[in-house]
Design a protein around this motif. Structure first.
Motif, mmCIF file in Angstrom:
data_model
loop_
_atom_site.group_PDB
_atom_site.id
_atom_site.type_symbol
_atom_site.label_atom_id
_atom_site.label_comp_id
_atom_site.label_asym_id
_atom_site.label_seq_id
_atom_site.Cartn_x
_atom_site.Cartn_y
_atom_site.Cartn_z
ATOM 1 N N LEU A 28 63.508 86.799 53.449
ATOM 2 C CA LEU A 28 63.093 86.481 52.081
ATOM 3 C C LEU A 28 64.041 87.132 51.077
ATOM 4 N N GLY A 29 64.447 88.377 51.347
ATOM 5 C CA GLY A 29 65.396 89.042 50.471
ATOM 6 C C GLY A 29 66.706 88.279 50.361
ATOM 7 N N LEU A 30 67.179 87.717 51.484
ATOM 8 C CA LEU A 30 68.422 86.955 51.468
ATOM 9 C C LEU A 30 68.261 85.641 50.706
ATOM 10 N N VAL A 31 67.082 85.024 50.814
ATOM 11 C CA VAL A 31 66.831 83.807 50.039
ATOM 12 C C VAL A 31 66.842 84.118 48.542
ATOM 13 N N LEU A 32 66.169 85.214 48.158
ATOM 14 C CA LEU A 32 66.145 85.610 46.748
ATOM 15 C C LEU A 32 67.532 86.004 46.248
ATOM 16 N N ILE A 84 70.220 76.943 48.842
ATOM 17 C CA ILE A 84 71.014 76.182 47.873
ATOM 18 C C ILE A 84 70.199 75.908 46.618
ATOM 19 N N LEU A 85 68.936 75.511 46.812
ATOM 20 C CA LEU A 85 68.068 75.271 45.657
ATOM 21 C C LEU A 85 67.929 76.534 44.816
ATOM 22 N N PHE A 86 67.691 77.665 45.467
ATOM 23 C CA PHE A 86 67.528 78.912 44.736
ATOM 24 C C PHE A 86 68.814 79.289 43.999
ATOM 25 N N TYR A 87 69.958 78.947 44.569
ATOM 26 C CA TYR A 87 71.220 79.211 43.878
ATOM 27 C C TYR A 87 71.255 78.475 42.536
ATOM 28 N N PHE A 88 70.885 77.196 42.532
ATOM 29 C CA PHE A 88 70.930 76.430 41.289
ATOM 30 C C PHE A 88 69.796 76.817 40.337
ATOM 31 N N VAL A 89 68.664 77.273 40.876
ATOM 32 C CA VAL A 89 67.643 77.871 40.019
ATOM 33 C C VAL A 89 68.242 79.075 39.289
ATOM 34 N N ILE A 206 59.881 94.685 41.196
ATOM 35 C CA ILE A 206 58.428 94.634 41.048
ATOM 36 C C ILE A 206 57.955 93.190 40.960
ATOM 37 N N ALA A 207 58.720 92.348 40.251
ATOM 38 C CA ALA A 207 58.352 90.933 40.176
ATOM 39 C C ALA A 207 58.403 90.283 41.559
ATOM 40 N N ASP A 208 59.451 90.587 42.341
ATOM 41 C CA ASP A 208 59.640 89.932 43.630
ATOM 42 C C ASP A 208 58.721 90.465 44.723
ATOM 43 N N TRP A 209 58.436 91.779 44.687
ATOM 44 C CA TRP A 209 57.804 92.408 45.841
ATOM 45 C C TRP A 209 56.406 92.959 45.576
ATOM 46 N N SER A 210 55.920 92.908 44.341
ATOM 47 C CA SER A 210 54.611 93.515 44.065
ATOM 48 C C SER A 210 53.487 92.839 44.836
ATOM 49 N N SER A 211 53.496 91.519 44.902
ATOM 50 C CA SER A 211 52.444 90.813 45.646
ATOM 51 C C SER A 211 52.513 91.154 47.130
ATOM 52 N N ASN A 212 53.719 91.201 47.679
ATOM 53 C CA ASN A 212 53.880 91.578 49.086
ATOM 54 C C ASN A 212 53.422 93.019 49.328
ATOM 55 N N TYR A 213 53.771 93.916 48.400
ATOM 56 C CA TYR A 213 53.372 95.315 48.547
ATOM 57 C C TYR A 213 51.850 95.443 48.547
ATOM 58 N N MET A 214 51.207 94.693 47.658
ATOM 59 C CA MET A 214 49.741 94.721 47.605
ATOM 60 C C MET A 214 49.120 94.174 48.890
ATOM 61 N N GLU A 215 49.657 93.073 49.405
ATOM 62 C CA GLU A 215 49.068 92.448 50.595
ATOM 63 C C GLU A 215 49.403 93.209 51.873
ATOM 64 N N ASN A 216 50.663 93.588 52.043
ATOM 65 C CA ASN A 216 51.115 94.118 53.325
ATOM 66 C C ASN A 216 51.012 95.625 53.463
ATOM 67 N N ILE A 217 51.081 96.357 52.366
ATOM 68 C CA ILE A 217 50.975 97.817 52.417
ATOM 69 C C ILE A 217 49.579 98.286 52.033
ATOM 70 N N ALA A 218 49.028 97.732 50.939
ATOM 71 C CA ALA A 218 47.692 98.139 50.484
ATOM 72 C C ALA A 218 46.585 97.256 51.049
ATOM 73 N N HIS A 219 46.955 96.179 51.738
ATOM 74 C CA HIS A 219 45.996 95.259 52.382
ATOM 75 C C HIS A 219 45.015 94.652 51.371
ATOM 76 N N PHE A 326 72.017 92.609 44.281
ATOM 77 C CA PHE A 326 71.960 93.575 45.378
ATOM 78 C C PHE A 326 70.532 93.982 45.731
ATOM 79 N N GLY A 327 69.623 93.934 44.754
ATOM 80 C CA GLY A 327 68.272 94.425 44.975
ATOM 81 C C GLY A 327 67.513 93.740 46.102
ATOM 82 N N PRO A 328 67.357 92.390 46.062
ATOM 83 C CA PRO A 328 66.552 91.732 47.099
ATOM 84 C C PRO A 328 67.021 91.973 48.535
ATOM 85 N N PRO A 329 68.324 91.827 48.848
ATOM 86 C CA PRO A 329 68.709 92.071 50.242
ATOM 87 C C PRO A 329 68.572 93.526 50.660
#
Length: 363
Positions: A28-32, A84-89, A206-219, A326-329
């Motif tokens: 996911l980090g590489l896609v972002l 590719i789509l994310f690149y043009f986004v 925080i925008a990219d990973w906050s939801s994941n942090y809430m679901e996967n770390i804080a359950h 650099f942040g996402p990867p």
């Protein structure tokens, strides 16, 4: 506001994107990463495009392209096509970011006082509404395509409405001294760019990973998870609405110094106590801390002596958005190597660096 609203809607549903394309954190980090690559590749040339066309034209082109591309995120059959789509986004987001801030600088110059933070408050309003919208669509199990399509159709109407009120600036003939819109940052703007880099990396993380942090770390459950982003966006909104007055009172250097320290404390709470409601409080504090960092750096860049607003902004936004590159990867790699909680300590280090650089700056 449109930019923030659309962005938060698809970012809040990233766990669903992971499910659709079977992505781990590193993937996911590489896609972002491709979003950031698109933005980085377009930003250095946006100043030149603004000079040749106008900030109004580039703002509208970027906004329309951004709206048109986002609904395709869940529809592609292969991950490489998503990249590719994310690149043009990212390309469209880069054009929009520089051009609409060039418009904001023109308005700020007419007002003859700091108002950039108020403009960025509307981005945060959009983020807050978008995170809440994402939570509602997730709660009612609306398909991701239906969710994103309905969001952008409404935003297309708002873009057409806003088009009538943008400043109709004219194309500029660049002098030999000004040169092309594509330039490397000067030494003075490079320091501002590095501060923007730290702030924007934290904001994007925080925008990219906050939801994941809430679901996967804080359950936290799927409907509660986006509320961390909503709290962050709420604090960013309030902080930016008050930011111009605070900036006039404290000055740029002092406000940036306080911003870095407050951001560090807020993230420390979220990392030290991985409980859903404490995470929400921590990200709320981070939002207050980061609220004025980007507006201040953009305002300084857009008003740099001897440079058109679009050119100065291109320099600083390019350095700043390198954080999104650099942040996402980096976070994705660290999250898979250890876990997402450990990975976000990287952002805490950047907040400490931002505080140090603000203290050493000559603003």
């Amino acid at each position: 506001m449109i930019n923030g609203f659309i962005y938060a809607n698809w970012i809040a549903r990233l766990p669903r994107v992971q499910e659709i394309y079977h992505l781990d954190n590193q993937s996911l980090g590489l896609v972002l990463l491709f979003v950031s690559m698109g933005a980085i590749s377009s930003m250095p040339f946006t100043g030149w495009l603004i000079q040749k066309s106008s900030s109004r034209t580039i703002t509208l082109c970027g906004a329309i392209a951004f709206c048109a591309l986002v609904p395709f995120i869940p529809l592609l059959p292969e991950v490489w096509q998503v990249r590719i789509l994310f690149y043009f986004v990212g390309v469209s987001a880069g054009l929009l970011d520089v051009a609409m801030n060039a418009q904001a600088v023109l308005v700020e110059q007419k007002f003859k006082k700091p108002i950039m933070s108020s403009f960025h408050a509307l981005f945060s309003v959009g983020m807050m509404l978008g995170a809440g919208s994402g939570a509602l669509f997730a709660k009612f199990a609306i398909s991701l395509f239906g969710h994103l399509l309905s969001v952008v159709l409404g935003c297309f109407v708002l873009v057409l409405f806003a088009a009538h009120y943008l400043i109709r600036d004219q194309p500029q003939e660049s002098t030999e001294e000004e040169g092309a819109g594509f330039r490397l940052p000067s030494k003075a703007l490079l320091g501002i760019g590095v501060i923007a880099f730290c702030g924007m990396t934290g904001e994007g993380a925080i925008a990219d990973w906050s939801s994941n942090y809430m679901e996967n770390i804080a359950h936290a459950d799927e409907a509660l998870a986006p509320l961390a982003l909503a709290a962050f966006s709420l604090a960013m909104t309030v902080g930016r609405l008050l930011g111009d007055r605070v900036r006039e009172k404290l000055g740029d250097k002092t406000l940036l110094l306080y911003s870095g320290f407050i951001s560090f404390i807020g993230l420390g709470i979220a990392l030290a106590f991985p409980v859903p409601y404490l995470i929400i409080v921590g990200f709320l504090i981070v939002g207050f801390g980061l609220a004025t960092v980007v507006p201040i750096t953009y305002s300084i860049a857009g008003n740099a002596p001897g440079l058109p607003p679009g050119v100065g902004l291109s320099m600083v936004t390019t350095v700043g958005y390198a954080g999104f590159l650099f942040g996402p990867p980096v976070i994705g790699f660290l999250a898979d190597w250890q876990n997402l909680r450990i990975a976000l300590f990287f952002i805490a280090v950047l907040f400490a660096l931002m505080t140090f650089l603000s203290f050493r700056s000559k603003l």
